[in-house]
Design a protein around this motif. Structure first.
Motif, PDB file in Angstrom:
ATOM      1  N   LEU A   1       0.511  -1.064   0.180  1.00  0.00           N
ATOM      2  CA  LEU A   1       0.234  -0.067   0.358  1.00  0.00           C
ATOM      3  C   LEU A   1       0.546   1.330   0.243  1.00  0.00           C
ATOM      4  O   LEU A   1       0.460   2.526  -0.644  1.00  0.00           O
ATOM      5  N   ASP A   2       2.195   1.108   0.485  1.00  0.00           N
ATOM      6  CA  ASP A   2       2.727   2.823   0.761  1.00  0.00           C
ATOM      7  C   ASP A   2       3.372   2.915  -0.537  1.00  0.00           C
ATOM      8  O   ASP A   2       3.687   3.579  -1.236  1.00  0.00           O
ATOM      9  N   GLU A   3       4.073   1.498  -1.271  1.00  0.00           N
ATOM     10  CA  GLU A   3       4.430   1.489  -2.653  1.00  0.00           C
ATOM     11  C   GLU A   3       3.182   1.851  -3.632  1.00  0.00           C
ATOM     12  O   GLU A   3       3.311   2.936  -4.298  1.00  0.00           O
ATOM     13  N   ALA A   4       2.257   1.723  -2.885  1.00  0.00           N
ATOM     14  CA  ALA A   4       0.868   2.234  -4.074  1.00  0.00           C
ATOM     15  C   ALA A   4       0.522   3.872  -3.650  1.00  0.00           C
ATOM     16  O   ALA A   4       1.024   4.669  -5.078  1.00  0.00           O
ATOM     17  N   THR A   5       0.931   4.259  -3.414  1.00  0.00           N
ATOM     18  CA  THR A   5       0.606   5.653  -2.675  1.00  0.00           C
ATOM     19  C   THR A   5       1.865   6.762  -2.876  1.00  0.00           C
ATOM     20  O   THR A   5       1.569   7.724  -3.635  1.00  0.00           O
ATOM     21  N   LYS A   6       2.850   5.975  -2.480  1.00  0.00           N
ATOM     22  CA  LYS A   6       3.810   6.639  -4.018  1.00  0.00           C
ATOM     23  C   LYS A   6       3.776   6.683  -5.516  1.00  0.00           C
ATOM     24  O   LYS A   6       4.198   7.913  -5.961  1.00  0.00           O
ATOM     25  N   ARG A   7       2.681   6.594  -6.019  1.00  0.00           N
ATOM     26  CA  ARG A   7       3.107   6.135  -7.368  1.00  0.00           C
ATOM     27  C   ARG A   7       1.113   7.177  -7.616  1.00  0.00           C
ATOM     28  O   ARG A   7       1.045   7.689  -9.032  1.00  0.00           O
ATOM     29  N   ASN A   8      -0.242   6.696  -6.781  1.00  0.00           N
ATOM     30  CA  ASN A   8      -1.281   7.561  -6.766  1.00  0.00           C
ATOM     31  C   ASN A   8      -2.106   7.472  -5.408  1.00  0.00           C
ATOM     32  O   ASN A   8      -1.886   7.256  -4.540  1.00  0.00           O
ATOM     33  N   GLU A   9      -1.548   8.758  -5.346  1.00  0.00           N
ATOM     34  CA  GLU A   9      -1.541   9.342  -3.139  1.00  0.00           C
ATOM     35  C   GLU A   9      -3.271   8.779  -3.120  1.00  0.00           C
ATOM     36  O   GLU A   9      -3.191   8.210  -2.302  1.00  0.00           O
ATOM     37  N   ARG A  10      -3.894   9.708  -3.720  1.00  0.00           N
ATOM     38  CA  ARG A  10      -5.312   9.208  -3.568  1.00  0.00           C
ATOM     39  C   ARG A  10      -5.297   7.397  -3.629  1.00  0.00           C
ATOM     40  O   ARG A  10      -5.886   7.199  -2.194  1.00  0.00           O
TER      41      ARG A  10
END
Length: 315
Positions: free
Chosen positions: A157-166
Motif C-alpha cells: 500500500l505504501d508503494e501504491a501511495t508513492k505512485r498514486n497518493e489518493r
C-alpha cells in the motif's frame, strides 16, 4: 433508459467491431452492446487475446455477472499472452470474486492462484496501482496459512501511495479501519485532504469515516466541504443530507436532500433519506410518497426492502 433502443444498433454491430469499439461501449455503460460486439470479434478471430480480455470484463459487469464465463475468457487471454499486467490483474480479480462466494475447499484451491496473478501483474508493471492494492488486500485479508502477511500488505500500500497518493491512502485507510486501527486510518484520510484540498473524494471519505464513528460535527464539516467542491452534483447533497439526518438536524436534512433531488429527481438514496426525514417529523403522507418513489427508483435492493417495510409501518 438505454435498454430499449439497443436493437437499433444491431445492423451496425453485426458488421463487426474492433477492440477499441468494444472498450468504448463498455466504458459508456452500454454493456449489452459491448457483449455483442465482443462476441462478433471472437467469431472472426477466436485467438484474439484482447477480445477474450474484454469479453471477460464485460461478463464481470454487474449487469451480467457471469463469473464462470468471465473466468474462461480471461484464462484464454492469459494463455495467449501471459505477460500482460492487465490480464493478470483481471484474472486475480475474477478468481477473488469466485472465491468470495465459494466453499472453504474451493477458496483454498483458488487462494494461491489469486496471489500468483496479482504478484505477476505487479512484476510485469510495477506502476500498476490497482494490482498493488489488490495484492495488498490479499496479504492483509488472507489467513497466514494462505499467504497472509500484514507487513507485506502495508508495504504494498505504501508503494501504491508513492505512485498514486489518493488511491493508495484511501486503500490504506480502509484496511487500517478494517483492522480497527482507527487513529492511523484517520491520519491517512486527514493527510490526503491536506495534500489534495480541492479533491472532493478525500473529503467525502473522511466524512463517512467520522459518520461511522458518530462524530457528527466533524462529519458535517467534511460533507460541507464536499458540497462546496461539487455544488452541481446530487451525490454531494445526498451525502450531506445523510449526515444531517444522522446528527438529528432533520429540517436541514430535508432542505439539503431537496436540493439534490432538484438536480436528480429520481435518486433513490435521497428519496429514501427524505422519507426517513419526513417520518421523523411525523409527516406521514410525505414520507409515504418519498418511500414509494424510492421503491420505484432505488438501485439498492436493501433500501427498497427497507422502504417497503417503512410503508407498511406507516399504514
Amino acid at each position: 433508459m438505454r435498454n430499449w433502443w439497443w436493437c437499433l444498433l444491431l445492423p451496425t454491430l453485426a458488421i463487426g467491431q474492433t477492440v477499441d469499439e468494444v472498450k468504448a461501449l463498455y466504458r459508456d455503460g452500454r454493456i449489452a452492446d459491448a457483449r455483442r460486439a465482443a462476441e462478433q470479434l471472437l467469431k472472426k478471430n477466436g485467438e484474439d487475446a484482447d477480445a477474450h480480455y474484454w469479453m471477460a470484463a464485460v461478463l464481470m459487469h454487474r449487469e451480467i455477472r457471469d463469473l464462470e464465463g468471465a473466468s474462461d475468457h480471461i484464462e484464454e487471454a492469459v494463455d495467449r499472452n501471459p505477460n500482460n499486467a492487465d490480464y493478470q490483474y483481471l484474472l486475480g480479480g475474477i478468481y477473488g470474486q469466485t472465491a468470495s462466494s465459494a466453499g472453504i475447499f474451493k477458496q483454498a484451491f483458488l487462494a494461491p492462484k489469486i496471489k500468483k496473478a496479482f504478484l505477476r501483474a505487479v512484476e510485469l508493471d510495477p506502476n500498476h496501482v490497482e494490482a498493488r492494492i489488490s495484492l495488498a488486500q490479499y496479504y492483509l485479508m488472507a489467513q497466514g496459512i494462505m499467504g497472509g502477511d500484514d507487513e507485506e500488505g502495508f508495504r504494498q500500500l505504501d508503494e501504491a501511495t508513492k505512485r498514486n497518493e489518493r488511491r493508495g491512502r484511501l486503500a490504506k485507510a480502509a484496511m487500517l479501519e478494517r483492522k480497527n486501527r482507527l487513529p492511523e486510518a484517520e491520519e491517512q484520510l486527514k493527510a490526503l485532504t491536506a495534500s489534495l484540498p480541492t479533491d472532493w473524494i478525500p473529503h467525502k471519505n473522511l466524512g463517512y469515516f467520522y459518520l461511522r464513528r458518530n462524530r457528527f460535527d466533524e462529519s458535517l464539516r467534511s460533507m460541507q466541504r464536499y458540497v462546496a467542491l461539487r455544488p452541481d452534483t446530487s451525490d454531494a447533497f445526498d451525502s450531506f443530507g445523510e449526515v444531517q439526518l444522522a446528527a438529528g438536524r432533520t429540517d436541514d436534512a430535508i432542505i439539503t436532500l431537496k436540493k439534490g433531488l432538484a438536480i436528480e429527481p429520481n435518486l433513490g438514496s435521497s428519496l429514501f433519506l427524505l422519507g426517513q426525514a419526513y417520518e421523523k417529523k411525523g409527516m406521514k403522507a410525505e414520507a409515504k410518497e418519498a418511500y414509494q418513489k424510492a421503491i420505484l427508483n432505488d438501485r439498492s435492493e436493501q433500501r427498497k426492502k427497507l422502504a417497503v417495510e417503512r410503508l407498511k409501518a406507516l399504514e
